[in-house]
Scaffold this active site. Structure first.
Site, PDB file in Angstrom:
ATOM      1  N   TRP A 102     -99.101 -78.460  35.635  1.00  8.45           N
ATOM      2  CA  TRP A 102     -97.812 -77.759  35.550  1.00  8.45           C
ATOM      3  C   TRP A 102     -96.811 -78.550  34.743  1.00  8.45           C
ATOM      4  CZ3 TRP A 102     -98.178 -72.962  35.716  1.00  8.45           C
ATOM      5  CH2 TRP A 102     -99.026 -72.310  36.604  1.00  8.45           C
ATOM      6  N   ASP A 172     -89.281 -78.714  39.165  1.00  2.00           N
ATOM      7  CA  ASP A 172     -90.064 -77.501  39.421  1.00  2.00           C
ATOM      8  C   ASP A 172     -90.637 -77.615  40.832  1.00  2.00           C
ATOM      9  OD1 ASP A 172     -91.926 -75.503  39.676  1.00  2.00           O
ATOM     10  OD2 ASP A 172     -93.111 -76.060  37.907  1.00  2.00           O
ATOM     11  N   LYS A 196     -95.286 -69.169  46.596  1.00  2.00           N
ATOM     12  CA  LYS A 196     -95.915 -70.191  47.414  1.00  2.00           C
ATOM     13  C   LYS A 196     -95.225 -70.295  48.777  1.00  2.00           C
ATOM     14  CE  LYS A 196     -97.781 -71.208  43.323  1.00  2.00           C
ATOM     15  NZ  LYS A 196     -97.353 -71.611  41.989  1.00  2.00           N
TER      16      LYS A 196
END
Ligand SMILES: *Cc1c(COP(=O)(O)O)cnc(C)c1O
Length: 360
Positions: A102, A172, A196
């Protein structure tokens, strides 16, 4: 009704109580004769739902009035471009820390808009560790410092908040937000894709210090301009109304369970139990430096890769779903977000034990 334990990394398991409430309110939200999905986003009813969700998120996460909370769209990935477009201001460069897949995606996208300085990377270590901050080559003149507190795919999580001095810290937090207490005041901007720990996919929550608003580059698309979104209470266009509502139900569920303090204790217990079992076994292994093991995403390998499909098949038969690791990493991954009950960890360990006895 039979609910499986869904270990998917995202979209992920949601609290059963939240889905039940959504079902009860599906056709007729509190006597309005309408589903939330059918309401005008400008209606009094929906505006109340939206405001209450924001208030609950602020309470839960401890977000002060110095910050704006935005409910945007396009997932966390859209923020990879939105952040540089809005935060570069009159600067040209930004610092990024590379700790996994990511991070790399954020770096690649930001590189289209900014001179990206990768101030530290653990790629040479296979992303099994977080580089110590003493070896980071940060630029004191950077527009911001971006990092990924929890690498969802690798299962690597920072156990500290980086020091960035006067440079705004950007995180993030897609797969770790609301999993434990956090000092928001250390951050310039936090973003998190909802699927999530918050709710349905597509929605992305942005928490931004208000002094960072208003410096978007001239060519920034209106829909990506934080100032515009803030000025319009995240309703410049039609927001993701149903996702916003569902996120609100999740926030209420979290509050009723003791908030992030209680979740932090439960999540620590869940992770300790699973890693403890993996470490005690000669059959299962996790490669991450123990200090930086994620509380939310637990990758593990079997001693013999050729048993992977048998492991997954047996798991599915027991209602333990989506344990297959990311295609780039292989092996298994158990994502154990807030909504995964402790019983789910026990059921997983019980199955792992049985499988090991039969196959090892
Ligand atoms: C899931 C995830 C993303 C991507 O989210 P999308 O909503 O699919 O764009 C980005 N960063 C992290 C850390 C994630 O876990």
């Amino acid at each position: 009704m039979s609910r499986a334990y869904n270990f998917c990394a995202g979209p992920a398991i949601l609290p059963t109580e939240v889905l039940q409430q959504a079902r009860e309110e599906m056709l007729d939200w509190r006597g309005t004769g309408m589903s939330v999905m059918e309401m005008s986003h400008r209606s009094g009813e929906f505006v109340a739902i939206a405001k209450e969700a924001e208030r609950d998120l602020r309470d839960l996460a401890g977000v002060s009035d110095d910050y704006a909370v935005l409910f945007m769209q396009g997932g966390a990935s859209s923020q990879f471009a939105t952040v540089p477009l809005n935060l570069l201001g009159d600067k040209s460069s930004a610092d990024y820390i590379n700790t996994g897949i990511w991070s790399k995606k954020a770096i690649a996208e930001a590189s289209r808009f900014a001179d990206v300085n990768v101030a530290a990377s653990s790629e040479a270590d296979g992303f099994t560790t977080v580089p110590d901050q003493s070896v980071w080559h940060t630029n004191p003149d950077a527009a911001y410092l971006h990092y990924t507190p929890n690498e969802t795919i690798g299962g690597l999580e920072y156990d500290f908040i980086p020091e960035s001095g006067s440079v705004p810290l950007v995180a993030d937090m897609s797969s770790t937000i609301l999993s434990r207490p956090l000092d928001i005041s250390r951050f310039g901007l936090i973003y998190a894709g909802a699927q999530k720990n918050i709710g349905p996919s597509g929605l992305v929550v942005v928490i931004i210090r208000k002094d960072l608003l208003g410096q978007a580059r001239a060519q920034t698309p209106t829909m990506l301009n934080y100032q515009v979104i803030a000025d319009n209470d995240s309703m410049y266009n039609t927001p993701a109304t149903y996702s916003w509502y569902l996120a609100g139900l999740v926030f209420k569920w979290l509050k009723a369970r003791g908030g992030v303090q209680a979740m932090g204790e439960i999540n620590r217990r869940k992770a300790d139990k699973l890693y403890g079992y993996i470490d005690a076994s000669d059959f299962y292994a996790n490669p991450i430096e123990p200090r930086f093991r994620s509380w939310m995403n637990v990758p593990f390998t079997l001693a013999d890769d050729s048993l992977n499909s048998a492991f997954l098949k047996g798991a599915e038969e027991r209602g333990l779903l989506n344990l297959k690791g990311h295609r780039t990493v292989g092996g298994m991954r158990a994502s154990i977000y807030n909504a995964m009950p402790e019983d789910g960890i026990d059921a997983l360990i019980d199955y792992m034990q049985t499988f090991e006895k039969e196959r090892a």
